[in-house]
Design an enzyme around this catalytic site. Structure first.
Site, PDB file in Angstrom:
ATOM      1  N   LYS A 237      -6.888 -15.088  -4.585  1.00  0.00           N
ATOM      2  CA  LYS A 237      -5.533 -15.321  -4.076  1.00  0.00           C
ATOM      3  C   LYS A 237      -4.974 -16.640  -4.616  1.00  0.00           C
ATOM      4  O   LYS A 237      -3.811 -16.706  -5.023  1.00  0.00           O
ATOM      5  CB  LYS A 237      -5.552 -15.363  -2.540  1.00  0.00           C
ATOM      6  CG  LYS A 237      -6.061 -14.084  -1.858  1.00  0.00           C
ATOM      7  CD  LYS A 237      -5.100 -12.938  -1.973  1.00  0.00           C
ATOM      8  CE  LYS A 237      -5.476 -11.785  -1.044  1.00  0.00           C
ATOM      9  NZ  LYS A 237      -6.799 -11.206  -1.271  1.00  0.00           N
TER      10      LYS A 237
ATOM     11  N   LYS B 256      -1.049 -12.751   4.319  1.00  0.00           N
ATOM     12  CA  LYS B 256      -2.372 -12.194   4.046  1.00  0.00           C
ATOM     13  C   LYS B 256      -3.442 -13.271   4.103  1.00  0.00           C
ATOM     14  O   LYS B 256      -3.196 -14.438   3.770  1.00  0.00           O
ATOM     15  CB  LYS B 256      -2.401 -11.485   2.693  1.00  0.00           C
ATOM     16  CG  LYS B 256      -1.908 -12.280   1.510  1.00  0.00           C
ATOM     17  CD  LYS B 256      -1.813 -11.377   0.277  1.00  0.00           C
ATOM     18  CE  LYS B 256      -1.211 -12.083  -0.910  1.00  0.00           C
ATOM     19  NZ  LYS B 256      -1.068 -11.203  -2.082  1.00  0.00           N
TER      20      LYS B 256
ATOM     21  N   ARG C 285      -2.121  -3.073 -11.666  1.00  0.00           N
ATOM     22  CA  ARG C 285      -3.335  -3.745 -12.103  1.00  0.00           C
ATOM     23  C   ARG C 285      -3.327  -3.787 -13.634  1.00  0.00           C
ATOM     24  O   ARG C 285      -3.387  -2.748 -14.293  1.00  0.00           O
ATOM     25  CB  ARG C 285      -4.571  -3.016 -11.586  1.00  0.00           C
ATOM     26  CG  ARG C 285      -5.904  -3.438 -12.217  1.00  0.00           C
ATOM     27  CD  ARG C 285      -6.230  -4.914 -12.056  1.00  0.00           C
ATOM     28  NE  ARG C 285      -6.242  -5.368 -10.687  1.00  0.00           N
ATOM     29  CZ  ARG C 285      -7.274  -5.229  -9.857  1.00  0.00           C
ATOM     30  NH1 ARG C 285      -8.376  -4.625 -10.258  1.00  0.00           N
ATOM     31  NH2 ARG C 285      -7.196  -5.688  -8.622  1.00  0.00           N
TER      32      ARG C 285
ATOM     33  N   ARG D  33      -0.502   1.025  -8.461  1.00  0.00           N
ATOM     34  CA  ARG D  33      -1.033   1.551  -7.200  1.00  0.00           C
ATOM     35  C   ARG D  33       0.125   1.611  -6.214  1.00  0.00           C
ATOM     36  O   ARG D  33       0.587   0.581  -5.718  1.00  0.00           O
ATOM     37  CB  ARG D  33      -2.184   0.661  -6.727  1.00  0.00           C
ATOM     38  CG  ARG D  33      -3.358   0.678  -7.714  1.00  0.00           C
ATOM     39  CD  ARG D  33      -4.250  -0.511  -7.614  1.00  0.00           C
ATOM     40  NE  ARG D  33      -3.554  -1.739  -7.918  1.00  0.00           N
ATOM     41  CZ  ARG D  33      -4.083  -2.949  -7.746  1.00  0.00           C
ATOM     42  NH1 ARG D  33      -5.305  -3.086  -7.279  1.00  0.00           N
ATOM     43  NH2 ARG D  33      -3.377  -4.022  -8.042  1.00  0.00           N
TER      44      ARG D  33
ATOM     45  N   ARG E 158       1.117  -1.283   1.557  1.00  0.00           N
ATOM     46  CA  ARG E 158       0.034  -1.672   0.658  1.00  0.00           C
ATOM     47  C   ARG E 158      -0.210  -0.598  -0.386  1.00  0.00           C
ATOM     48  O   ARG E 158      -0.312   0.591  -0.056  1.00  0.00           O
ATOM     49  CB  ARG E 158      -1.257  -1.919   1.444  1.00  0.00           C
ATOM     50  CG  ARG E 158      -1.127  -2.990   2.508  1.00  0.00           C
ATOM     51  CD  ARG E 158      -2.363  -3.047   3.388  1.00  0.00           C
ATOM     52  NE  ARG E 158      -2.551  -1.809   4.143  1.00  0.00           N
ATOM     53  CZ  ARG E 158      -3.617  -1.530   4.876  1.00  0.00           C
ATOM     54  NH1 ARG E 158      -4.594  -2.415   4.959  1.00  0.00           N
ATOM     55  NH2 ARG E 158      -3.708  -0.384   5.527  1.00  0.00           N
TER      56      ARG E 158
ATOM     57  N   ASP F 176      -2.823  -8.714 -10.845  1.00  0.00           N
ATOM     58  CA  ASP F 176      -1.995  -7.865  -9.994  1.00  0.00           C
ATOM     59  C   ASP F 176      -0.556  -8.326 -10.130  1.00  0.00           C
ATOM     60  O   ASP F 176      -0.251  -9.515  -9.939  1.00  0.00           O
ATOM     61  CB  ASP F 176      -2.445  -7.941  -8.533  1.00  0.00           C
ATOM     62  CG  ASP F 176      -3.765  -7.217  -8.298  1.00  0.00           C
ATOM     63  OD1 ASP F 176      -4.216  -6.506  -9.213  1.00  0.00           O
ATOM     64  OD2 ASP F 176      -4.345  -7.380  -7.208  1.00  0.00           O
TER      65      ASP F 176
ATOM     66  N   GLU G  11      -1.887 -11.787  -7.797  1.00  0.00           N
ATOM     67  CA  GLU G  11      -3.299 -12.143  -7.674  1.00  0.00           C
ATOM     68  C   GLU G  11      -3.937 -12.169  -9.054  1.00  0.00           C
ATOM     69  O   GLU G  11      -3.467 -11.504  -9.981  1.00  0.00           O
ATOM     70  CB  GLU G  11      -4.074 -11.147  -6.790  1.00  0.00           C
ATOM     71  CG  GLU G  11      -3.757 -11.220  -5.319  1.00  0.00           C
ATOM     72  CD  GLU G  11      -4.690 -10.346  -4.471  1.00  0.00           C
ATOM     73  OE1 GLU G  11      -5.790  -9.986  -4.959  1.00  0.00           O
ATOM     74  OE2 GLU G  11      -4.316 -10.042  -3.335  1.00  0.00           O
TER      75      GLU G  11
ATOM     76  N   ASN H 242      -7.705 -11.343 -10.211  1.00  0.00           N
ATOM     77  CA  ASN H 242      -8.987 -10.838  -9.744  1.00  0.00           C
ATOM     78  C   ASN H 242     -10.065 -11.066 -10.801  1.00  0.00           C
ATOM     79  O   ASN H 242      -9.928 -10.626 -11.942  1.00  0.00           O
ATOM     80  CB  ASN H 242      -8.879  -9.342  -9.441  1.00  0.00           C
ATOM     81  CG  ASN H 242      -7.915  -9.063  -8.302  1.00  0.00           C
ATOM     82  OD1 ASN H 242      -8.316  -9.052  -7.148  1.00  0.00           O
ATOM     83  ND2 ASN H 242      -6.655  -8.845  -8.622  1.00  0.00           N
TER      84      ASN H 242
END
Length: 327
Positions: free
Chosen positions: A137, A172, A222, A237, A245, A285, A293, A295
């Site tokens: 994050k 979050k 992604r 997504r 979400r 993301d 984000e 990842n």
């Protein structure tokens, strides 16, 4: 080459979608030797090297040797153990760290054992120090030109002020994964106080707050970086029903699509920087035009992209890994 994958238990893999499985399958196709262990198997004793006790050398069998695997294969249906032994990490050609989140204390300790293995001569991907330095994050804070209005705080008053300014916000936890613990609060501020108390635990825990991005209806994309280069397709997504979400774990629908100009701009800007830090594989993301984000622990979506587009993401990854090991 001898490759050791540090991952979750092999028996839990859902092979029709598991990215680590896709990596193993491609490596096996190329004749590499596949070993696997869990973080709990890592051991160091003074005077010796970091080892994986009970590491398993595996061969893939049956449908697991072909692509795509169309349904979940559980237990040991997809592999068989050729050898089980204590394996020094420095005696492998590469250690591929693929332990799924959460990034908890045990994950943190595992990265330190992997750093010790590096000092003993092991090659670890992604580099353990880079895993520690890029919380998924918070890593976006380094690149403010690419992100939405964002706040990180423990303060309920700061969250309230951020909401007053932006009206529609997302809250979050910093240690969440798969969409866990994500809340949206609209202009009416309904339940903002209660949500804040839940997430910040009355000021004891930091929270990330971001301006709500309406482009989420088109998907949380992604974008994969391999060796600093973007895979040419993202996996959008897309939230389903009343969900906000898009995470696949939260029921989002994954739709592969070519990178947009903005996706490529962000990927091209970050790719070389992150690769230079030892991050062979990164999952960005992106919602709309904004990075949300970075990842690095165990990025996924290889199989979904490959199945929908024909672009072999696992092949790109293993080629990049082989290239790294030549240097």
């Amino acid at each position: 080459m001898k490759l050791l994958f540090v991952a979750d238990p092999l028996e839990t893999f859902k092979t029709y979608k598991d990215t680590t499985f896709a990596m193993m399958r491609e490596a096996a196709r190329r004749g590499h030797q596949i070993w696997a262990c869990e973080t709990a198997d890592l051991v160091w004793v003074k005077g010796a090297r970091v080892v994986a006790r009970g590491a398993r050398c595996i061969t893939l069998k049956g449908e697991a040797t072909t692509a795509p695997v169309t349904q979940a294969v559980h237990s040991d249906d997809w592999f068989e153990v050729a050898t089980q032994a204590e394996l020094a990490l420095a005696d492998t050609d590469a250690v591929v760290m693929r332990k799924d989140p959460p990034f908890d204390s045990e994950f943190f300790y595992a990265t330190h054992l992997l750093s010790q293995a590096e000092r003993e001569g092991a090659r670890v991907f992604n580099r353990p120090a880079a895993l520690r330095d890029h919380p998924e994050k918070l890593a976006i804070l380094e690149f403010p030109q690419h992100i939405a209005p964002t706040l990180v705080t423990r303060s309920a008053a700061a969250i309230k002020a951020f909401h007053a300014e932006h009206q529609d916000i997302i809250l979050k936890p910093l240690d969440g994964m798969g969409g866990m613990g994500i809340f949206r609060v609209g202009a009416d501020g309904m339940n903002l106080g209660s949500i804040t108390e839940t997430l910040n635990r009355d000021g004891a825990q930091s929270v990330m707050v971001q301006k709500y991005l309406p482009a989420i209806v088109h998907g949380d994309k992604r974008v994969l970086l391999i060796g600093g280069e973007p895979v040419p397709y993202s996996l959008a997504r897309i939230p389903q029903g009343s969900e906000i979400r898009g995470n696949l774990a939260a029921g989002g629908k994954g739709v592969a699509q070519p990178l947009s100009e903005r996706d490529r701009e962000i990927a091209t800007a970050l790719g070389p920087i992150l690769a230079a830090r030892g991050l062979l594989l990164v999952g960005l993301d992106i919602i709309g035009d904004c990075l949300t984000e970075i990842n690095v622990t165990s990025p996924t979506c290889f199989q979904e992209i490959t199945q929908q587009t024909g672009f072999d993401v696992a092949a790109m990854f293993i080629t990049a890994l082989e290239s790294q090991l030549k240097h």
